[in-house]
Each structure stands twice: as C-alpha cells, then as structure tokens.
Design a protein around this motif. Sequence first.
Motif, PDB file in Angstrom:
ATOM      1  N   THR A   1       0.844  -1.182   0.000  1.00 17.84           N
ATOM      2  CA  THR A   1       0.000   0.000   0.000  1.00 17.84           C
ATOM      3  C   THR A   1       0.884   1.239   0.000  1.00 17.84           C
ATOM      4  O   THR A   1       1.777   1.363   0.847  1.00 17.84           O
ATOM      5  N   VAL A   2       0.646   2.137  -0.941  1.00 13.34           N
ATOM      6  CA  VAL A   2       1.425   3.370  -1.035  1.00 13.34           C
ATOM      7  C   VAL A   2       0.720   4.441  -0.197  1.00 13.34           C
ATOM      8  O   VAL A   2      -0.431   4.788  -0.471  1.00 13.34           O
ATOM      9  N   VAL A   3       1.431   4.942   0.801  1.00 11.95           N
ATOM     10  CA  VAL A   3       0.850   5.920   1.723  1.00 11.95           C
ATOM     11  C   VAL A   3       1.379   7.311   1.376  1.00 11.95           C
ATOM     12  O   VAL A   3       2.594   7.524   1.312  1.00 11.95           O
ATOM     13  N   ILE A   4       0.474   8.254   1.133  1.00 13.52           N
ATOM     14  CA  ILE A   4       0.865   9.620   0.798  1.00 13.52           C
ATOM     15  C   ILE A   4       0.305  10.568   1.847  1.00 13.52           C
ATOM     16  O   ILE A   4      -0.904  10.594   2.105  1.00 13.52           O
ATOM     17  N   THR A   5       1.191  11.339   2.456  1.00 18.46           N
ATOM     18  CA  THR A   5       0.796  12.296   3.479  1.00 18.46           C
ATOM     19  C   THR A   5       1.439  13.655   3.181  1.00 18.46           C
ATOM     20  O   THR A   5       2.430  13.731   2.459  1.00 18.46           O
ATOM     21  N   PRO A   6       0.893  14.733   3.724  1.00 20.75           N
ATOM     22  CA  PRO A   6       1.486  16.060   3.489  1.00 20.75           C
ATOM     23  C   PRO A   6       2.819  16.216   4.213  1.00 20.75           C
ATOM     24  O   PRO A   6       3.134  15.438   5.135  1.00 20.75           O
ATOM     25  N   LEU A   7       3.617  17.199   3.809  1.00 21.83           N
ATOM     26  CA  LEU A   7       4.887  17.489   4.479  1.00 21.83           C
ATOM     27  C   LEU A   7       4.641  17.736   5.958  1.00 21.83           C
ATOM     28  O   LEU A   7       3.856  18.612   6.330  1.00 21.83           O
ATOM     29  N   ARG A   8       5.332  16.977   6.786  1.00 23.64           N
ATOM     30  CA  ARG A   8       5.028  17.005   8.216  1.00 23.64           C
ATOM     31  C   ARG A   8       5.502  18.263   8.919  1.00 23.64           C
ATOM     32  O   ARG A   8       4.952  18.670   9.952  1.00 23.64           O
ATOM     33  N   ALA A   9       6.521  18.913   8.374  1.00 26.06           N
ATOM     34  CA  ALA A   9       7.125  20.051   9.070  1.00 26.06           C
ATOM     35  C   ALA A   9       6.300  21.331   8.960  1.00 26.06           C
ATOM     36  O   ALA A   9       6.582  22.305   9.667  1.00 26.06           O
ATOM     37  N   PHE A  10       5.287  21.334   8.078  1.00 27.58           N
ATOM     38  CA  PHE A  10       4.556  22.569   7.816  1.00 27.58           C
ATOM     39  C   PHE A  10       3.055  22.383   8.040  1.00 27.58           C
ATOM     40  O   PHE A  10       2.532  21.276   7.878  1.00 27.58           O
ATOM     41  N   PRO A  11       2.347  23.456   8.379  1.00 27.34           N
ATOM     42  CA  PRO A  11       0.914  23.346   8.677  1.00 27.34           C
ATOM     43  C   PRO A  11       0.108  22.896   7.457  1.00 27.34           C
ATOM     44  O   PRO A  11       0.370  23.330   6.343  1.00 27.34           O
ATOM     45  N   VAL A  12      -0.862  22.042   7.699  1.00 29.78           N
ATOM     46  CA  VAL A  12      -1.726  21.567   6.621  1.00 29.78           C
ATOM     47  C   VAL A  12      -2.736  22.652   6.255  1.00 29.78           C
ATOM     48  O   VAL A  12      -3.318  23.300   7.124  1.00 29.78           O
ATOM     49  N   VAL A  13      -2.906  22.859   4.958  1.00 27.81           N
ATOM     50  CA  VAL A  13      -3.991  23.702   4.457  1.00 27.81           C
ATOM     51  C   VAL A  13      -5.193  22.806   4.184  1.00 27.81           C
ATOM     52  O   VAL A  13      -6.247  22.956   4.783  1.00 27.81           O
ATOM     53  N   ARG A  14      -5.017  21.836   3.293  1.00 31.83           N
ATOM     54  CA  ARG A  14      -6.039  20.819   3.036  1.00 31.83           C
ATOM     55  C   ARG A  14      -5.410  19.653   2.297  1.00 31.83           C
ATOM     56  O   ARG A  14      -4.622  19.856   1.363  1.00 31.83           O
ATOM     57  N   ASP A  15      -5.748  18.460   2.729  1.00 31.46           N
ATOM     58  CA  ASP A  15      -5.274  17.220   2.108  1.00 31.46           C
ATOM     59  C   ASP A  15      -3.740  17.215   1.995  1.00 31.46           C
ATOM     60  O   ASP A  15      -3.059  17.233   3.021  1.00 31.46           O
ATOM     61  N   LEU A  16      -3.202  17.217   0.783  1.00 27.81           N
ATOM     62  CA  LEU A  16      -1.750  17.133   0.591  1.00 27.81           C
ATOM     63  C   LEU A  16      -1.085  18.492   0.442  1.00 27.81           C
ATOM     64  O   LEU A  16       0.119  18.569   0.200  1.00 27.81           O
ATOM     65  N   VAL A  17      -1.843  19.559   0.609  1.00 22.75           N
ATOM     66  CA  VAL A  17      -1.309  20.923   0.457  1.00 22.75           C
ATOM     67  C   VAL A  17      -0.942  21.486   1.822  1.00 22.75           C
ATOM     68  O   VAL A  17      -1.763  21.475   2.750  1.00 22.75           O
ATOM     69  N   THR A  18       0.283  21.972   1.946  1.00 23.53           N
ATOM     70  CA  THR A  18       0.738  22.556   3.205  1.00 23.53           C
ATOM     71  C   THR A  18       1.104  24.027   3.019  1.00 23.53           C
ATOM     72  O   THR A  18       1.367  24.477   1.902  1.00 23.53           O
ATOM     73  N   ASP A  19       1.136  24.735   4.120  1.00 22.95           N
ATOM     74  CA  ASP A  19       1.513  26.151   4.121  1.00 22.95           C
ATOM     75  C   ASP A  19       3.027  26.240   4.308  1.00 22.95           C
ATOM     76  O   ASP A  19       3.536  26.042   5.411  1.00 22.95           O
ATOM     77  N   VAL A  20       3.748  26.530   3.248  1.00 20.09           N
ATOM     78  CA  VAL A  20       5.211  26.584   3.307  1.00 20.09           C
ATOM     79  C   VAL A  20       5.721  28.020   3.399  1.00 20.09           C
ATOM     80  O   VAL A  20       6.879  28.302   3.084  1.00 20.09           O
ATOM     81  N   SER A  21       4.883  28.947   3.842  1.00 21.49           N
ATOM     82  CA  SER A  21       5.281  30.361   3.900  1.00 21.49           C
ATOM     83  C   SER A  21       6.445  30.596   4.851  1.00 21.49           C
ATOM     84  O   SER A  21       7.160  31.591   4.715  1.00 21.49           O
ATOM     85  N   PHE A  22       6.662  29.677   5.799  1.00 23.94           N
ATOM     86  CA  PHE A  22       7.834  29.752   6.679  1.00 23.94           C
ATOM     87  C   PHE A  22       9.105  29.920   5.862  1.00 23.94           C
ATOM     88  O   PHE A  22       9.990  30.724   6.191  1.00 23.94           O
ATOM     89  N   ASN A  23       9.198  29.185   4.763  1.00 28.09           N
ATOM     90  CA  ASN A  23      10.402  29.215   3.936  1.00 28.09           C
ATOM     91  C   ASN A  23      10.586  30.562   3.236  1.00 28.09           C
ATOM     92  O   ASN A  23      11.712  31.033   3.082  1.00 28.09           O
ATOM     93  N   TYR A  24       9.500  31.180   2.830  1.00 27.44           N
ATOM     94  CA  TYR A  24       9.620  32.471   2.159  1.00 27.44           C
ATOM     95  C   TYR A  24      10.000  33.570   3.157  1.00 27.44           C
ATOM     96  O   TYR A  24      10.724  34.506   2.806  1.00 27.44           O
ATOM     97  N   ARG A  25       9.533  33.434   4.387  1.00 24.38           N
ATOM     98  CA  ARG A  25       9.961  34.392   5.416  1.00 24.38           C
ATOM     99  C   ARG A  25      11.450  34.263   5.680  1.00 24.38           C
ATOM    100  O   ARG A  25      12.153  35.271   5.844  1.00 24.38           O
ATOM    101  N   LYS A  26      11.938  33.032   5.738  1.00 24.22           N
ATOM    102  CA  LYS A  26      13.366  32.820   5.967  1.00 24.22           C
ATOM    103  C   LYS A  26      14.198  33.325   4.789  1.00 24.22           C
ATOM    104  O   LYS A  26      15.303  33.847   4.969  1.00 24.22           O
ATOM    105  N   ALA A  27      13.675  33.198   3.577  1.00 24.17           N
ATOM    106  CA  ALA A  27      14.392  33.687   2.399  1.00 24.17           C
ATOM    107  C   ALA A  27      14.605  35.194   2.483  1.00 24.17           C
ATOM    108  O   ALA A  27      15.673  35.707   2.107  1.00 24.17           O
ATOM    109  N   LEU A  28      13.611  35.897   2.982  1.00 19.82           N
ATOM    110  CA  LEU A  28      13.715  37.357   3.100  1.00 19.82           C
ATOM    111  C   LEU A  28      14.744  37.785   4.138  1.00 19.82           C
ATOM    112  O   LEU A  28      15.240  38.915   4.092  1.00 19.82           O
ATOM    113  N   GLU A  29      15.082  36.885   5.072  1.00 23.75           N
ATOM    114  CA  GLU A  29      16.030  37.227   6.136  1.00 23.75           C
ATOM    115  C   GLU A  29      17.488  37.106   5.687  1.00 23.75           C
ATOM    116  O   GLU A  29      18.389  37.552   6.395  1.00 23.75           O
ATOM    117  N   VAL A  30      17.728  36.496   4.524  1.00 22.91           N
ATOM    118  CA  VAL A  30      19.099  36.336   4.023  1.00 22.91           C
ATOM    119  C   VAL A  30      19.443  37.527   3.132  1.00 22.91           C
ATOM    120  O   VAL A  30      18.833  37.710   2.082  1.00 22.91           O
TER     121      VAL A  30
END
Length: 259
Positions: free
Chosen positions: A86-115
């Motif tokens: 059985t192939v199990v598919i889950t959203p990226l665990r490190a980031f908040p879930v928006v819905r189903d397999l979509v996560t909120d990765v805005s953390f990464n864009y905030r960090k990009a602005l800090e460099v």
Amino acid sequence: MTTYDARFRIWRGDADGGDLRDFTVEVHDGEVVLDVVHRLQATQAPDLAVRWNCKAGKCGSCSAEVNGRPRLMCMTRMSVFDRAETVVITPLRAFPVVRDLVTDVSFNYRKALEVPAFVPPQGVGPGEYRMQQVDVDRSQEFRKCIECFLCQDTCHVVRDHEENKEAFAGPRFLMRVAELDMHPLDAAAAAGLDRRRTAQEEHGLGYCNITKCCTEVCPEGIRITDNALIPLKERAADRKYDPLVWLGNRILRRRPDTE
C-alpha cells in the motif's frame, strides 16, 4: 500496456484534523505517483487538494511524503514499489496543513527574506564580472535548488521542534548563505555585513548537526551538507574561535583609541 490495481492510503483533512483514506487506483506501466493521484482525482476524489505545476521535477510544487519519505510525486516512479504494498501519501510534516496534501510553506519564504542578497563589488559594472571556473561551478551546484523544501521538511531541527523555527533558517537557506559567503565577488564585508557571524547568530547554523538527511532527499542531488553546511560551519568557527582572528579584532578595535 500493462495495468494493475494499486492500493493507496492518502491523508484527507485540513488544519482542524483528518485521517488516512483507502483507495484502489488503476496504474499503468511507466507512471509516477503524481499520475496516479491525478487519476484518483478524475475518477474517485475530485475534491482532493494537491499542489503541482510542471510535472517535470523542476518546480518543486508536488512535494509530499510517500511511504514516510519526503519526495517529489512527479519524480517517484510507481515501479519502485512492490505491487502488493500500500502506497501511503501524506502532506509534508514540518509545515501546517492547508487541506489534504497541500501545506503552508510560507515559513520558507519568510526565511528567504532574512538572508541579505548578493552585494555587488564597487567599481565593477554589468558584464564586467570575472570569476574562476571553479568558483562558478561551486555556486552553480547550489543554484540547482528548485525550492521543493524537502530538505527543510526532513531536517529534524525543523520537523521535530516547532520552537526552533524562529531561530533556525533550515538547510535550504543556510546553503544560500554559504553560497554567498563563498562567492569571490560578493562585497558583503565591505558593506559591513559579516555573513559568517549572521549565519551563526541570526540563521541558527549551530542547530545543524550535519546528519546529512537534507542531502539524502534532495531531488537535484545537491551535496548540501558536505559542500555548503560543513564548510560554512568551519569558516564560522574560525571567525569566532581562532585566537589570531580574535587578537586581530582586538587590535583593530583599540587602534582608534591610540591615535
């Protein structure tokens, strides 16, 4: 064309919670996981949320965890799995879930602005930059990054410790700092910016314990740990702990007082 029925278990839900749902989906030879997810959308779950764009392993959009491993679904062939499993598919665990397999990765864009960005050298105009080929090759490896954020997801400093996110940029953005610090034309120091100090004090370089998990999941094969994080750690340590550097800094600080 050979076809077979594969068992999938996919996480369905949103920020308020959810669970794994079982599906049986037809698979054709040569297909990747994203192909099967699209067929599932077309035939059984039209409301399944999944993020994707290029389907060629270059946009980084379809990141998910497949059988517990962070992967690009468009680059994960069904042939790597046993047909009986059985192939199990889950959203990226490190980031908040928006819905189903979509996560909120805005953390990464905030960090990009800090460099801080590349600082052009004074007196050198567009088209006049000159670099050794070895320096070009070094920087080019890091610029292959497609910002899929799989390295960010698998890094246990981010993945297992939500409280670290404020102080830790993660491997993708520490790699960016390393790239700029290695760049022979970056004039950050002349502009008063110490990239090695900021890597340690502002981007959390010390949190990284070089387990190489980020390198293992990189779909572009970038040697993040060996070629970026370890060299950056070595240079930051030299700057902070080398007794000759310390003495030189003391002398430079005292010089205006003696004149």
